[in-house]
Design an enzyme around this catalytic site. Structure first.
Site, PDB file in Angstrom:
ATOM      1  N   LYS A  75     -78.746  82.498 -13.332  1.00 19.60           N
ATOM      2  CA  LYS A  75     -77.471  83.040 -13.810  1.00 19.60           C
ATOM      3  C   LYS A  75     -76.948  82.002 -14.796  1.00 19.60           C
ATOM      4  CE  LYS A  75     -72.718  84.015 -12.763  1.00 19.60           C
ATOM      5  NZ  LYS A  75     -71.555  83.603 -11.928  1.00 19.60           N
TER       6      LYS A  75
ATOM      7  N   GLY B 299     -62.290  83.415 -10.842  1.00 18.40           N
ATOM      8  CA  GLY B 299     -61.428  82.981  -9.756  1.00 18.40           C
ATOM      9  C   GLY B 299     -59.989  83.443  -9.842  1.00 18.40           C
TER      10      GLY B 299
ATOM     11  N   ALA C 171     -66.945  88.073 -12.212  1.00 18.56           N
ATOM     12  CA  ALA C 171     -65.701  87.300 -12.303  1.00 18.56           C
ATOM     13  C   ALA C 171     -64.468  88.180 -12.426  1.00 18.56           C
ATOM     14  CB  ALA C 171     -65.719  86.317 -13.474  1.00 18.56           C
TER      15      ALA C 171
ATOM     16  N   ASN D 133     -67.335  85.843  -5.744  1.00 22.83           N
ATOM     17  CA  ASN D 133     -67.343  84.726  -4.808  1.00 22.83           C
ATOM     18  C   ASN D 133     -65.941  84.497  -4.234  1.00 22.83           C
ATOM     19  OD1 ASN D 133     -68.652  82.252  -3.598  1.00 22.83           O
ATOM     20  ND2 ASN D 133     -66.981  81.314  -4.733  1.00 22.83           N
ATOM     21  N   THR D 134     -64.994  84.139  -5.115  1.00 19.48           N
ATOM     22  CA  THR D 134     -63.664  83.750  -4.658  1.00 19.48           C
ATOM     23  C   THR D 134     -62.967  84.848  -3.871  1.00 19.48           C
ATOM     24  OG1 THR D 134     -63.485  82.356  -6.624  1.00 19.48           O
ATOM     25  CG2 THR D 134     -61.470  82.750  -5.398  1.00 19.48           C
TER      26      THR D 134
END
Length: 258
Positions: free
Chosen positions: A99, A160, A187, A209-210
Site C-alpha cells: 500500500k 484519521g 481514509a 483503521n482509526t
C-alpha cells in the site's frame, strides 16, 4: 461467494480492509480483526520491529493463515523513501504487495501525487503489486493506472479525520471512469454509515483503521463496519430507486375498489 474483490488476480471474500494502528492493546486489535470479517490487514513497515525477533511485535498478533498482510509506506515523504520501505518489506518476507503512501503535507497528510506516480512506476517495474493511496482526482488516478497500479485508493476525507465522504461527486466520477482496476476508498471513514455510503457510490472496497481502533468499543464497531460494507455493496448492486420531487403512492390506485 461469486461477488468477490479481486486485486491482481487474487480474490477476497471480504471487501473490508483494516489497519493495525491506534489500538489500546494488541489483544483488542486481534478481537476487532476477527469481528470485522476482513481478510486483509495493512501494517506500517516503518512502525514495526522487523529486525529483533526477540522483542514483541504486532506481527506476532496477526495470524497469517487467516489474514493477508498488506505492508504500507506510512510516514514516507518522498518517492525514494517509499521505494526503500517497500523493498524492505519484501526483503523481510512481509509481501511483494504494497500500500503505497507518499505524503506531501504533514498537517493534512494529503498525498504528494507527483512523487506517488513516480514511486508507483518504479515499484511496478520491480515486480510489486502497488495499491496507491491518493486523492479523489480522476487525472491522478489515470496516471497511477498507466504507471501500473493494481488498484486506486482515493481518500474520502483526511486520514484519521472521521469526516466521512466529503466529495461524493468525485467518487462517482471515479467509479464511472475507472473500470480496469478496483476502486478502494481509503481514509476518512468515521462510522458505519460512512462505509455504506462509500460502497453505495460504487467503491469496490473500503480500507479503514482509526474508525475502528478509536471507537469506544472497537470490536462492536468492527462488526458494524462489516455489516455496513456488505449492505452498501448489496444496495449498489441492487440499484436504488430514482429520487423524486413529489410523493409517489406505495400502493397504486389502479384496480382499487371504489
Amino acid at each position: 461467494m461469486n461477488d468477490q474483490l479481486v486485486i491482481a488476480g487474487r480474490a477476497f471474500r471480504s471487501r473490508l480492509i483494516v489497519g493495525t494502528g491506534k489500538y489500546r492493546t494488541y489483544q483488542e486489535m486481534v478481537r476487532a480483526h476477527e469481528a470485522s470479517g476482513a481478510e486483509m490487514v495493512t501494517v506500517a513497515v516503518r512502525r514495526v520491529n522487523l529486525t529483533d525477533r526477540s522483542k514483541e511485535s504486532l506481527l506476532d498478533y496477526i495470524d497469517r493463515e487467516k489474514f493477508f498482510i498488506l505492508p504500507n509506506t506510512a510516514g514516507c515523504y518522498t518517492a525514494e523513501e517509499a521505494i526503500r520501505t517497500a523493498r524492505l518489506a519484501r526483503e523481510v518476507g512481509l509481501s511483494h504487495w504494497i500500500k503505497l503512501e507518499v505524503i506531501g503535507d504533514q498537517q493534512t497528510l494529503f498525498p504528494d501525487t507527483e512523487q506517488l506516480v513516480a514511486a508507483t512506476r518504479v515499484l511496478v517495474k520491480e515486480g510489486f503489486v502497488v495499491l496507491p493511496y491518493t486523492n479523489d482526482d480522476l487525472v491522478v488516478a489515470r496516471k497511477l493506472i498507466d504507471a501500473g497500479a493494481a488498484a486506486v485508493m482515493p481518500l474520502a476525507a483526511p486520514i484519521g479525520s472521521g469526516l466521512g465522504v466529503q466529495n461524493a461527486t468525485n467518487l462517482r466520477i471515479l467509479r464511472e471512469r475507472i473500470t480496469e482496476v478496483p476502486l478502494i476508498v481509503d481514509a476518512g471513514v468515521g462510522t458505519a454509515s460512512d462505509a455504506t455510503i462509500a460502497m453505495e457510490l460504487g467503491a469496490d472496497g473500503v480500507l479503514m483503521n482509526t474508525a475502528i481502533a478509536e471507537a469506544q468499543d472497537p470490536v462492536r464497531m468492527a462488526e458494524a463496519m462489516r455489516a455496513a460494507v456488505e449492505a452498501g455493496r448489496k444496495a449498489y448492486l441492487a440499484g436504488r430507486m430514482p429520487k423524486r420531487l413529489y410523493a409517489s403512492a406505495s400502493s397504486p390506485l389502479a384496480g382499487v375498489v371504489r
